[in-house]
Design an enzyme around this catalytic site. Structure first.
Site, PDB file in Angstrom:
ATOM      1  CD1 TRP A  21      -2.684   1.633   0.290  1.00  0.00           C
ATOM      2  CD2 TRP A  21      -1.999   2.113   2.370  1.00  0.00           C
ATOM      3  NE1 TRP A  21      -3.370   2.756   0.720  1.00  0.00           N
ATOM      4  CE2 TRP A  21      -2.970   3.071   1.990  1.00  0.00           C
ATOM      5  CE3 TRP A  21      -1.436   2.199   3.651  1.00  0.00           C
ATOM      6  CZ2 TRP A  21      -3.375   4.109   2.825  1.00  0.00           C
ATOM      7  CZ3 TRP A  21      -1.840   3.230   4.489  1.00  0.00           C
ATOM      8  CH2 TRP A  21      -2.794   4.166   4.079  1.00  0.00           C
ATOM      9  CE1 TYR A  54      -4.238  -1.311  -0.561  1.00  0.00           C
ATOM     10  CE2 TYR A  54      -2.487  -2.933  -0.545  1.00  0.00           C
ATOM     11  CZ  TYR A  54      -3.559  -2.311   0.072  1.00  0.00           C
ATOM     12  OH  TYR A  54      -3.931  -2.697   1.345  1.00  0.00           O
ATOM     13  CB  SER A 152     -10.078  -5.794   4.800  1.00  0.00           C
ATOM     14  OG  SER A 152      -9.310  -4.759   5.366  1.00  0.00           O
ATOM     15  CD  GLN A 178      -5.006  -6.836   5.158  1.00  0.00           C
ATOM     16  OE1 GLN A 178      -4.644  -5.821   4.588  1.00  0.00           O
ATOM     17  NE2 GLN A 178      -4.780  -8.037   4.648  1.00  0.00           N
ATOM     18  CB  SER A 208      -1.554   0.899   9.626  1.00  0.00           C
ATOM     19  OG  SER A 208      -1.629   1.363   8.296  1.00  0.00           O
ATOM     20  CG  LEU A 210       5.471   0.646  12.821  1.00  0.00           C
ATOM     21  CD1 LEU A 210       6.795   0.747  12.069  1.00  0.00           C
ATOM     22  CD2 LEU A 210       5.710   0.597  14.329  1.00  0.00           C
ATOM     23  CB  ALA A 211      -0.189   4.648  13.670  1.00  0.00           C
ATOM     24  CE  LYS A 218       8.889   8.917   8.685  1.00  0.00           C
ATOM     25  NZ  LYS A 218       9.203   7.834   7.738  1.00  0.00           N
TER      26      LYS A 218
HETATM   27  P1  NDP Z   1       2.941   1.038   8.826  1.00  0.00           P
HETATM   28  O1  NDP Z   1       1.940   1.594   9.760  1.00  0.00           O
HETATM   29  O2  NDP Z   1       4.041   0.222   9.423  1.00  0.00           O
HETATM   30  O3  NDP Z   1       3.545   2.251   7.994  1.00  0.00           O
HETATM   31  C1  NDP Z   1       4.612   2.023   7.114  1.00  0.00           C
HETATM   32  C2  NDP Z   1       5.277   3.356   6.779  1.00  0.00           C
HETATM   33  O4  NDP Z   1       5.819   3.944   7.955  1.00  0.00           O
HETATM   34  C3  NDP Z   1       6.450   3.161   5.835  1.00  0.00           C
HETATM   35  O5  NDP Z   1       6.046   3.084   4.482  1.00  0.00           O
HETATM   36  C4  NDP Z   1       7.302   4.359   6.166  1.00  0.00           C
HETATM   37  O6  NDP Z   1       6.731   5.516   5.588  1.00  0.00           O
HETATM   38  C5  NDP Z   1       7.116   4.455   7.691  1.00  0.00           C
HETATM   39  N1  NDP Z   1       8.072   3.591   8.395  1.00  0.00           N
HETATM   40  C6  NDP Z   1       8.052   2.226   8.540  1.00  0.00           C
HETATM   41  N2  NDP Z   1       9.074   1.799   9.268  1.00  0.00           N
HETATM   42  C7  NDP Z   1       9.783   2.873   9.604  1.00  0.00           C
HETATM   43  C8  NDP Z   1      10.960   3.044  10.358  1.00  0.00           C
HETATM   44  N3  NDP Z   1      11.588   2.003  10.909  1.00  0.00           N
HETATM   45  N4  NDP Z   1      11.424   4.306  10.538  1.00  0.00           N
HETATM   46  C9  NDP Z   1      10.792   5.359   9.989  1.00  0.00           C
HETATM   47  N5  NDP Z   1       9.665   5.260   9.252  1.00  0.00           N
HETATM   48  C10 NDP Z   1       9.169   4.022   9.055  1.00  0.00           C
HETATM   49  O7  NDP Z   1       2.253   0.086   7.758  1.00  0.00           O
HETATM   50  P2  NDP Z   1       1.361   0.445   6.459  1.00  0.00           P
HETATM   51  O8  NDP Z   1       0.401   1.529   6.754  1.00  0.00           O
HETATM   52  O9  NDP Z   1       2.273   0.609   5.310  1.00  0.00           O
HETATM   53  O10 NDP Z   1       0.539  -0.899   6.297  1.00  0.00           O
HETATM   54  C11 NDP Z   1       1.229  -2.112   6.010  1.00  0.00           C
HETATM   55  C12 NDP Z   1       0.442  -2.912   4.999  1.00  0.00           C
HETATM   56  O11 NDP Z   1      -0.839  -3.201   5.509  1.00  0.00           O
HETATM   57  C13 NDP Z   1       0.156  -2.206   3.670  1.00  0.00           C
HETATM   58  O12 NDP Z   1       1.260  -2.231   2.784  1.00  0.00           O
HETATM   59  C14 NDP Z   1      -0.992  -3.019   3.167  1.00  0.00           C
HETATM   60  O13 NDP Z   1      -0.530  -4.242   2.619  1.00  0.00           O
HETATM   61  C15 NDP Z   1      -1.765  -3.306   4.441  1.00  0.00           C
HETATM   62  N6  NDP Z   1      -2.870  -2.325   4.611  1.00  0.00           N
HETATM   63  C16 NDP Z   1      -4.150  -2.793   4.510  1.00  0.00           C
HETATM   64  C17 NDP Z   1      -5.212  -1.950   4.634  1.00  0.00           C
HETATM   65  C18 NDP Z   1      -6.604  -2.474   4.522  1.00  0.00           C
HETATM   66  O14 NDP Z   1      -7.537  -1.683   4.444  1.00  0.00           O
HETATM   67  N7  NDP Z   1      -6.790  -3.768   4.509  1.00  0.00           N
HETATM   68  C19 NDP Z   1      -5.026  -0.493   4.874  1.00  0.00           C
HETATM   69  C20 NDP Z   1      -3.639  -0.117   4.990  1.00  0.00           C
HETATM   70  C21 NDP Z   1      -2.624  -1.001   4.882  1.00  0.00           C
HETATM   71  P3  NDP Z   1       7.584   6.719   4.933  1.00  0.00           P
HETATM   72  O15 NDP Z   1       7.618   6.464   3.480  1.00  0.00           O
HETATM   73  O16 NDP Z   1       6.808   7.914   5.302  1.00  0.00           O
HETATM   74  O17 NDP Z   1       8.963   6.698   5.522  1.00  0.00           O
END
Ligand code: NDP
Length: 324
Positions: A21, A54, A152, A178, A208, A210-211, A218
């Protein structure tokens, strides 16, 4: 890597998985996407999460190309798609039989796979009877195009209706849900879904953790350049995660960072490990826009044994008042 069963099913999913995503086909280039998938796979990740919505299908095209060129045995990974946000025309969205089936075949083509391991209803569709969606999902499983289906962000009541329909008609029922789950978004998993996890063996593939980065610290002092919240189209997320309303959560993030330091780890690892402590979580789907983030977050497994009941209680005291 450790593996957990996807709920009560026999499928073994890596406790940490990886999703596309925002990043694939949008924020990051294809070579970074490839580096991320290989970093994940090399660390033992066996589940890659995707959706038709996506980057309007581009995320699946990018992932499909990487999978195709990887040389990985099909039996070594699990790949998902989700149906709901397809195109603009009336039958290109939602969960009617036509869209559920067409979206599955379109996702298989983009991902270049014969079957989807997991296929999710990305959201509930109030305009389609749940029975119609259940029958379409059952048929896809029966035909071998999908191995397990799930939902989900469905409510406990919507899931209960799906179970009732599937029980009555002898259909394959939903195996996984999900939901969002992290230190600031707890109660859907902990209160609403928990009974289905206990009684029906529902597995959760949580998102998400890490929200969207809030739980990395950050955004403590504004939005850093190059981060997700700068991406056009995600203004709604920026509004949600910045500004005075999130002040109490930022204060909690700082207090959680102190606990992470005390444990000799980092805040992202603490946040991911905390999700894994919940036995109803089958897998935590990680997101990352660069390999260094992913490598850091994969280290969460080392933090799990440090989360004693005393530490969990401390974390609870900080996060519970600012969680929904
Ligand atoms: P997170 O909450 O973990 O956010 C990830 C983002 O946080 C990264 O892309 C990066 O963003 C930042 N980040 C992650 N690790 C670090 C770190 N160590 N230090 C600094 N910044 C960091 O997860 P996602 O929101 O990406 O969700 C994960 C997956 O869940 C998605 O890819 C998708 O597959 C699924 N999903 C499903 C949904 C649904 O409705 N079913 C909705 C949302 C997600 P940056 O680029 O800003 O650095």
């Amino acid at each position: 890597m450790i593996h957990r069963r996807l709920g009560r099913s026999g499928l073994k999913v890596s406790a940490l998985s990886f999703g596309a995503w925002v990043t694939f086909g949008n924020q990051i280039g294809d070579s970074v996407a490839r580096e991320l998938m290989h970093t994940a796979y090399d660390a033992g990740v066996n589940f890659f999460d995707n959706a038709e919505g996506y980057a309007a299908g581009k995320a699946e095209l990018v992932m499909g190309d990487i999978l195709k060129k990887s040389g990985w045995a099909r039996s070594s990974y699990i790949v998902s798609s989700k149906v709901f946000w397809g195109g603009q025309r009336p039958n290109e969205t939602g969960l009617c039989r036509k869209h559920v089936i067409e979206a599955c075949h379109a996702a298989r083509a983009r991902l270049q796979v014969d079957y989807l391991d997991l296929y999710f209803c990305h959201r509930p569709d109030p305009e389609t009877p749940i029975e119609e969606t259940c029958r379409a999902m059952h048929d896809l499983i029966f035909q071998g195009h999908v191995l397990y289906w799930g939902t989900s962000e469905w409510t406990a009541a919507q899931l209960a209706e799906a179970y009732a329909v599937c029980d009555r008609l002898g259909l394959h029922g939903p195996v996984m849900e999900q939901p969002q789950y992290n230190l600031f978004n707890r109660f859907n998993v902990e209160k609403n879904l928990a009974p289905h996890c206990e009684t029906r063996g529902l597995g959760t593939t949580i998102w998400s953790p890490l929200a969207s980065g809030l739980l990395t610290g950050k955004y403590n002092d504004g939005v850093p350049a190059g981060s997700r919240l700068e991406i056009p189209g995600l203004e709604w997320l920026r509004d949600r995660l910045t500004g005075p309303a999130v002040g109490p959560q930022v204060a909690a993030v700082k207090a959680l960072a102190a606990i992470a330091r005390e444990l000799g780890t980092t805040l992202p690892r603490l946040g991911v490990a905390w999700c894994l402590k919940n036995p109803h979580v089958s897998t935590v789907i990680l997101g990352a826009s660069r390999a260094s983030q992913l490598t850091e977050n994969l280290g969460a497994l080392d933090v799990l044994p440090l989360l004693t009941p005393e530490i969990m209680a401390k974390i609870d005291t900080i996060s519970r008042p600012v969680a929904s």
